[in-house]
Enzyme design. Structure first.
Site, PDB file in Angstrom:
ATOM      1  N   THR A 171       0.796  -1.287  -0.015  1.00  0.00           N
ATOM      2  CA  THR A 171       0.215   0.042  -0.201  1.00  0.00           C
ATOM      3  C   THR A 171       0.971   1.445   0.068  1.00  0.00           C
ATOM      4  O   THR A 171       0.308   2.311  -0.645  1.00  0.00           O
ATOM      5  CB  THR A 171      -1.103  -0.034   1.214  1.00  0.00           C
ATOM      6  N   SER A 201       1.815  -7.769  -0.896  1.00  0.00           N
ATOM      7  CA  SER A 201       2.628  -8.753  -0.006  1.00  0.00           C
ATOM      8  C   SER A 201       1.918 -10.209   0.398  1.00  0.00           C
ATOM      9  O   SER A 201       2.740 -10.938   0.719  1.00  0.00           O
ATOM     10  CB  SER A 201       3.151  -8.007   1.303  1.00  0.00           C
ATOM     11  N   SER A 202       0.770 -10.034  -0.275  1.00  0.00           N
ATOM     12  CA  SER A 202       0.081 -11.412   0.026  1.00  0.00           C
ATOM     13  C   SER A 202       0.629 -12.339  -1.076  1.00  0.00           C
ATOM     14  O   SER A 202       0.588 -13.657  -1.058  1.00  0.00           O
ATOM     15  CB  SER A 202      -1.579 -11.275  -0.382  1.00  0.00           C
ATOM     16  N   ASP A 230       0.789  -6.904   5.104  1.00  0.00           N
ATOM     17  CA  ASP A 230       0.110  -8.080   5.399  1.00  0.00           C
ATOM     18  C   ASP A 230       1.162  -9.455   5.870  1.00  0.00           C
ATOM     19  O   ASP A 230       0.993 -10.098   6.672  1.00  0.00           O
ATOM     20  CB  ASP A 230      -0.704  -8.650   4.082  1.00  0.00           C
ATOM     21  N   CYS A 232      -1.772 -18.390  21.702  1.00  0.00           N
ATOM     22  CA  CYS A 232      -1.906 -17.274  22.461  1.00  0.00           C
ATOM     23  C   CYS A 232      -0.889 -16.278  21.767  1.00  0.00           C
ATOM     24  O   CYS A 232       0.223 -16.601  21.247  1.00  0.00           O
ATOM     25  CB  CYS A 232      -1.580 -17.380  23.842  1.00  0.00           C
TER      26      CYS A 232
END
Ligand code: ASP
Length: 344
Positions: free
Chosen positions: A17, A62-63, A94, A281
């Site tokens: 982006t 970046s995906s 990403d 977590c």
């Protein structure tokens, strides 16, 4: 003493982006020509640094990032290593945490800053977060004390925080503060001043940079959830050529004690597959000796991932299996901190 002599920084633009502007004719976001960077951020001229650009072609969302691209980035850094004081990588947010983790392992003996940054809003938009992220990243990449870089490691700078790259996760899809480093303190906090936390930053070792370009991709992530089926678990563990599994367990490293599950894992370990226990977590560490549900894993030879992120675990395994096919050697290094990625 902090010195401000003119530093040379290589900006490596991979896409994402940050490098977008709105096409005047169509109103659609498109990558801008990086040679015109001063037009978009005139303030860059005020920094007394020599900034040069390397632009990938094509630039990517970046995906679409992958290990081959990581090798290309590492190659650009190594080929320019002697000629620049620091590197700033502009990257989509990403998969930035994966790239930062991968580069940390690939660039052994890194003694110069490699700062990844990006933005949630394109540089070409008025409210962009990219301008500040970019300018501060350059300042950080150029910062030295007595001519030694202050941050000689792979780090992510995003929205006022500098974080160790292999400790980060992207945790928010829309906030400007998109990244967190849940298990390791920030390397610097940025407001009016850039406050470096020198105690948490890796020290340079002044050894020669060694770039590791073999990455083994026969690695899988198996995330546990209540109701996970035997069929699914067995089919993942039987993938042809599989070298290692990141087992995303519950809490402090716990998993079901159903016999089919334990048997399937045990069989995989006997077949030479390395299983690394990583918690689902975001914060905290695996401790397989706490509950019966963890002890069963420990006893069969599941490896403790401590407080490693999944992003760092995957890329560390890719790197280690790229170096050797011997599971014993991989296990030995998985349980050590190689680039500050785990707390033991
Ligand atoms: N999809 C974009 C990318 O990762 C999002 C961003 O740049 O933040 O390339």
């Amino acid at each position: 003493m902090e010195t401000n002599s003119r530093k040379s920084i290589l900006v490596i633009y991979t896409g994402g982006t940050i490098g977008m502007i709105i096409d005047q004719d169509t109103g659609v976001l498109k990558p801008f020509n990086f040679d015109n960077i001063y037009q978009h951020i005139p303030a860059l001229k005020l920094l007394d640094n020599d900034i040069q650009n390397y632009c990938f072609d094509p630039v990517i969302d970046s995906s679409n990032m992958n290990p081959k691209f990581w090798v290309d980035i590492a190659t650009v850094i190594s080929e320019n290593y002697e000629n620049f004081d620091g590197f700033v990588i502009l990257h989509g947010s990403d998969t930035m945490a994966y790239t930062a983790s991968a580069l940390s392992f690939m660039l052994e003996n890194l003694n110069k800053p490699v700062i990844l940054t990006g933005s949630q809003l394109p540089l070409g938009m008025i409210r962009t977060d990219g301008r500040e992220n970019f300018i501060t990243s350059i300042e950080i990449a150029a910062a030295t004390i007595d001519d030694t870089p202050i941050v000689p490691e792979v780090a992510i700078y995003f929205e006022n925080e500098l974080m160790r790259g292999n400790r980060t996760i992207k945790y928010n899809a829309e906030h400007f503060e998109a990244f967190r480093s849940p298990n390791y303190p920030a390397l610097a906090e940025v407001g009016v001043y850039i406050k470096y936390k020198h105690n948490y930053i890796r020290k340079p070792n002044f050894k020669r940079l060694k770039v590791h370009k073999n990455l083994e991709t026969n690695i899988a992530v198996l995330k546990l959830y209540p109701g996970i089926s035997e069929n699914f678990v067995r089919s993942v563990l039987q993938v042809d050529g599989l070298k290692g599994i990141i087992l995303e367990t519950y809490g402090s490293g716990n998993a079901p004690t159903e016999s089919w599950f334990l048997e399937a894992l045990e069989q995989a370990i006997e077949n030479g597959i390395v299983i690394l226990n990583v918690t689902q977590c975001q914060g905290g560490s695996v401790d397989m000796s706490k509950y019966q549900t963890g002890i069963a894993l420990k006893n069969m030879g599941v490896i403790n991932g401590f407080d490693i992120t999944t992003e760092a675990a995957i890329t560390k395994m890719m790197y280690l299996f790229g170096e050797t096919a011997d599971p014993t050697l991989v296990i030995e290094k998985l349980t050590k901190s190689l680039r500050g990625e785990i707390t033991i």
